[in-house]
Design a protein around this motif. Sequence first.
Motif, PDB file in Angstrom:
ATOM      1  N   TYR A 101       6.766   2.815   3.462  1.00 56.75           N
ATOM      2  CA  TYR A 101       5.834   2.537   4.553  1.00 56.75           C
ATOM      3  C   TYR A 101       6.543   2.699   5.897  1.00 56.75           C
ATOM      4  CZ  TYR A 101       2.916   0.080   1.121  1.00 56.75           C
ATOM      5  OH  TYR A 101       2.139  -0.247   0.054  1.00 56.75           O
ATOM      6  N   PRO A 102       6.002   3.535   6.788  1.00 54.67           N
ATOM      7  CA  PRO A 102       6.541   3.531   8.147  1.00 54.67           C
ATOM      8  C   PRO A 102       6.218   2.188   8.803  1.00 54.67           C
ATOM      9  CG  PRO A 102       4.607   4.939   8.017  1.00 54.67           C
ATOM     10  CD  PRO A 102       4.894   4.468   6.624  1.00 54.67           C
ATOM     11  N   ARG A 103       6.954   1.879   9.843  1.00 55.97           N
ATOM     12  CA  ARG A 103       6.858   0.560  10.476  1.00 55.97           C
ATOM     13  C   ARG A 103       5.414   0.128  10.769  1.00 55.97           C
ATOM     14  NH1 ARG A 103      10.944  -1.150  15.180  1.00 55.97           N
ATOM     15  NH2 ARG A 103      10.424  -3.343  15.241  1.00 55.97           N
ATOM     16  N   HIS A 104       4.597   1.042  11.313  1.00 55.41           N
ATOM     17  CA  HIS A 104       3.245   0.651  11.720  1.00 55.41           C
ATOM     18  C   HIS A 104       2.294   0.435  10.546  1.00 55.41           C
ATOM     19  CE1 HIS A 104       2.786   4.999  11.229  1.00 55.41           C
ATOM     20  NE2 HIS A 104       1.490   4.811  11.149  1.00 55.41           N
ATOM     21  N   LEU A 105       2.737   0.769   9.331  1.00 56.26           N
ATOM     22  CA  LEU A 105       1.850   0.582   8.169  1.00 56.26           C
ATOM     23  C   LEU A 105       2.329  -0.514   7.222  1.00 56.26           C
ATOM     24  CD1 LEU A 105       1.002   4.281   7.197  1.00 56.26           C
ATOM     25  CD2 LEU A 105      -0.511   2.588   8.246  1.00 56.26           C
ATOM     26  N   ILE A 106       3.385  -1.250   7.628  1.00 58.21           N
ATOM     27  CA  ILE A 106       3.980  -2.234   6.718  1.00 58.21           C
ATOM     28  C   ILE A 106       2.949  -3.258   6.223  1.00 58.21           C
ATOM     29  CG2 ILE A 106       5.539  -4.247   6.719  1.00 58.21           C
ATOM     30  CD1 ILE A 106       7.610  -2.457   8.068  1.00 58.21           C
ATOM     31  N   ASP A 107       2.011  -3.644   7.069  1.00 62.96           N
ATOM     32  CA  ASP A 107       1.031  -4.657   6.666  1.00 62.96           C
ATOM     33  C   ASP A 107      -0.266  -4.062   6.107  1.00 62.96           C
ATOM     34  OD1 ASP A 107       2.680  -6.748   7.397  1.00 62.96           O
ATOM     35  OD2 ASP A 107       2.024  -6.682   9.486  1.00 62.96           O
ATOM     36  N   ALA A 108      -0.332  -2.746   5.994  1.00 59.12           N
ATOM     37  CA  ALA A 108      -1.585  -2.128   5.528  1.00 59.12           C
ATOM     38  C   ALA A 108      -1.807  -2.435   4.039  1.00 59.12           C
ATOM     39  CB  ALA A 108      -1.516  -0.612   5.746  1.00 59.12           C
ATOM     40  N   PRO A 109      -3.056  -2.754   3.665  1.00 56.00           N
ATOM     41  CA  PRO A 109      -3.342  -3.134   2.270  1.00 56.00           C
ATOM     42  C   PRO A 109      -3.526  -1.921   1.357  1.00 56.00           C
ATOM     43  CG  PRO A 109      -5.320  -3.336   3.577  1.00 56.00           C
ATOM     44  CD  PRO A 109      -4.243  -2.860   4.524  1.00 56.00           C
ATOM     45  N   VAL A 110      -2.526  -1.038   1.364  1.00 56.02           N
ATOM     46  CA  VAL A 110      -2.651   0.234   0.650  1.00 56.02           C
ATOM     47  C   VAL A 110      -2.807   0.022  -0.854  1.00 56.02           C
ATOM     48  CG1 VAL A 110      -1.366   2.327   0.057  1.00 56.02           C
ATOM     49  CG2 VAL A 110      -1.405   1.520   2.418  1.00 56.02           C
ATOM     50  N   VAL A 111      -2.005  -0.876  -1.416  1.00 58.07           N
ATOM     51  CA  VAL A 111      -2.006  -1.044  -2.872  1.00 58.07           C
ATOM     52  C   VAL A 111      -3.336  -1.630  -3.351  1.00 58.07           C
ATOM     53  CG1 VAL A 111      -0.863  -2.171  -4.813  1.00 58.07           C
ATOM     54  CG2 VAL A 111       0.494  -1.276  -2.927  1.00 58.07           C
ATOM     55  N   SER A 112      -3.818  -2.644  -2.665  1.00 57.00           N
ATOM     56  CA  SER A 112      -5.083  -3.240  -3.098  1.00 57.00           C
ATOM     57  C   SER A 112      -6.233  -2.244  -2.939  1.00 57.00           C
ATOM     58  CB  SER A 112      -5.367  -4.531  -2.333  1.00 57.00           C
ATOM     59  OG  SER A 112      -5.379  -4.284  -0.945  1.00 57.00           O
ATOM     60  N   GLN A 113      -6.132  -1.377  -1.932  1.00 54.69           N
ATOM     61  CA  GLN A 113      -7.194  -0.381  -1.742  1.00 54.69           C
ATOM     62  C   GLN A 113      -7.212   0.656  -2.859  1.00 54.69           C
ATOM     63  OE1 GLN A 113      -6.522   0.175   2.712  1.00 54.69           O
ATOM     64  NE2 GLN A 113      -8.642   0.718   2.472  1.00 54.69           N
ATOM     65  N   ILE A 114      -6.043   1.142  -3.258  1.00 52.13           N
ATOM     66  CA  ILE A 114      -6.069   2.154  -4.345  1.00 52.13           C
ATOM     67  C   ILE A 114      -6.482   1.506  -5.662  1.00 52.13           C
ATOM     68  CG2 ILE A 114      -4.502   3.877  -3.371  1.00 52.13           C
ATOM     69  CD1 ILE A 114      -2.294   2.757  -5.179  1.00 52.13           C
ATOM     70  N   ALA A 115      -6.120   0.233  -5.844  1.00 49.16           N
ATOM     71  CA  ALA A 115      -6.538  -0.454  -7.078  1.00 49.16           C
ATOM     72  C   ALA A 115      -8.064  -0.529  -7.140  1.00 49.16           C
ATOM     73  CB  ALA A 115      -5.929  -1.850  -7.109  1.00 49.16           C
ATOM     74  N   ARG A 116      -8.666  -0.810  -5.990  1.00 48.58           N
ATOM     75  CA  ARG A 116     -10.123  -0.971  -5.957  1.00 48.58           C
ATOM     76  C   ARG A 116     -10.829   0.390  -6.006  1.00 48.58           C
ATOM     77  NH1 ARG A 116     -12.957  -1.063  -1.481  1.00 48.58           N
ATOM     78  NH2 ARG A 116     -11.156  -1.484  -0.196  1.00 48.58           N
ATOM     79  N   ILE A 117     -10.387   1.323  -5.169  1.00 44.51           N
ATOM     80  CA  ILE A 117     -11.101   2.606  -5.058  1.00 44.51           C
ATOM     81  C   ILE A 117     -10.935   3.445  -6.328  1.00 44.51           C
ATOM     82  CG2 ILE A 117     -11.294   4.771  -3.746  1.00 44.51           C
ATOM     83  CD1 ILE A 117     -10.106   3.245  -1.326  1.00 44.51           C
ATOM     84  N   TYR A 118      -9.715   3.428  -6.875  1.00 43.89           N
ATOM     85  CA  TYR A 118      -9.438   4.326  -8.006  1.00 43.89           C
ATOM     86  C   TYR A 118      -9.316   3.588  -9.334  1.00 43.89           C
ATOM     87  CZ  TYR A 118      -8.747   7.597  -4.239  1.00 43.89           C
ATOM     88  OH  TYR A 118      -8.950   8.376  -3.118  1.00 43.89           O
ATOM     89  N   ASN A 119      -9.693   2.309  -9.335  1.00 46.11           N
ATOM     90  CA  ASN A 119      -9.745   1.549 -10.582  1.00 46.11           C
ATOM     91  C   ASN A 119      -8.389   1.522 -11.299  1.00 46.11           C
ATOM     92  OD1 ASN A 119     -11.148  -0.019 -12.391  1.00 46.11           O
ATOM     93  ND2 ASN A 119     -11.696   1.739 -13.685  1.00 46.11           N
ATOM     94  N   LEU A 120      -7.357   1.180 -10.560  1.00 47.87           N
ATOM     95  CA  LEU A 120      -6.007   1.157 -11.124  1.00 47.87           C
ATOM     96  C   LEU A 120      -5.518  -0.282 -11.324  1.00 47.87           C
ATOM     97  CD1 LEU A 120      -4.198   3.809  -8.867  1.00 47.87           C
ATOM     98  CD2 LEU A 120      -5.446   4.195 -11.005  1.00 47.87           C
ATOM     99  N   GLU A 121      -4.686  -0.458 -12.338  1.00 45.90           N
ATOM    100  CA  GLU A 121      -3.924  -1.706 -12.485  1.00 45.90           C
ATOM    101  C   GLU A 121      -2.578  -1.474 -11.803  1.00 45.90           C
ATOM    102  OE1 GLU A 121      -4.867  -4.482 -14.180  1.00 45.90           O
ATOM    103  OE2 GLU A 121      -6.823  -3.597 -14.657  1.00 45.90           O
ATOM    104  N   PHE A 122      -2.044  -2.495 -11.156  1.00 45.66           N
ATOM    105  CA  PHE A 122      -0.734  -2.291 -10.532  1.00 45.66           C
ATOM    106  C   PHE A 122       0.168  -3.492 -10.764  1.00 45.66           C
ATOM    107  CE2 PHE A 122      -3.176  -4.441  -7.251  1.00 45.66           C
ATOM    108  CZ  PHE A 122      -2.274  -5.348  -6.721  1.00 45.66           C
ATOM    109  N   ASN A 123       1.460  -3.221 -10.721  1.00 44.21           N
ATOM    110  CA  ASN A 123       2.472  -4.255 -10.874  1.00 44.21           C
ATOM    111  C   ASN A 123       3.565  -3.965  -9.847  1.00 44.21           C
ATOM    112  OD1 ASN A 123       4.058  -6.285 -11.858  1.00 44.21           O
ATOM    113  ND2 ASN A 123       4.782  -5.140 -13.654  1.00 44.21           N
TER     114      ASN A 123
END
Length: 135
Positions: free
Chosen positions: A10-32
Amino acid sequence: MATRRVVFRYPRHLIDAPVVSQIARIYNLEFNILRANITPQSEGLMVLGLEGSAEDLDKALTWVQQQGVGVQPLERDVVRNEERCTHCGACVTICPTEALHKKIATQEVCFDSDKCIACELCVPACPPRAMEVAF
Ligand code: SF4
Ligand code: SF4
């Protein structure tokens, strides 16, 4: 179902972006989340295990890159051969996550595998070849 291990940078300006939760929701993924770390350069690094259909995984990782997050596959681990390490310290400044760090009191170089993102920068930098890639 397919599984992937990846490193997100993550570049500095995206450190707090909820990227992981978004891909889990949009693409129906499980993550660890296996490891997460902010480097001294204020870059966010996260090692993740992802599970979903191969098609959804491909789409999700493409989407993540389009958001400006670097994606690198993690297919190997880096380990230290304790018998070979001479605690010379050559790896300490190279390691981006401080997985390799020096104890001030003893001058001993410690390896914290939980912080390692397997970037392999330390492997060629280690004079006695103590840092090894494990497949
Ligand atoms: S460079 Fe190699 S030998 Fe030197 S402290 Fe690091 S792991 Fe140990
Ligand atoms: S591979 Fe080496 S340099 Fe990279 S994070 Fe792990 S210990 Fe640090």
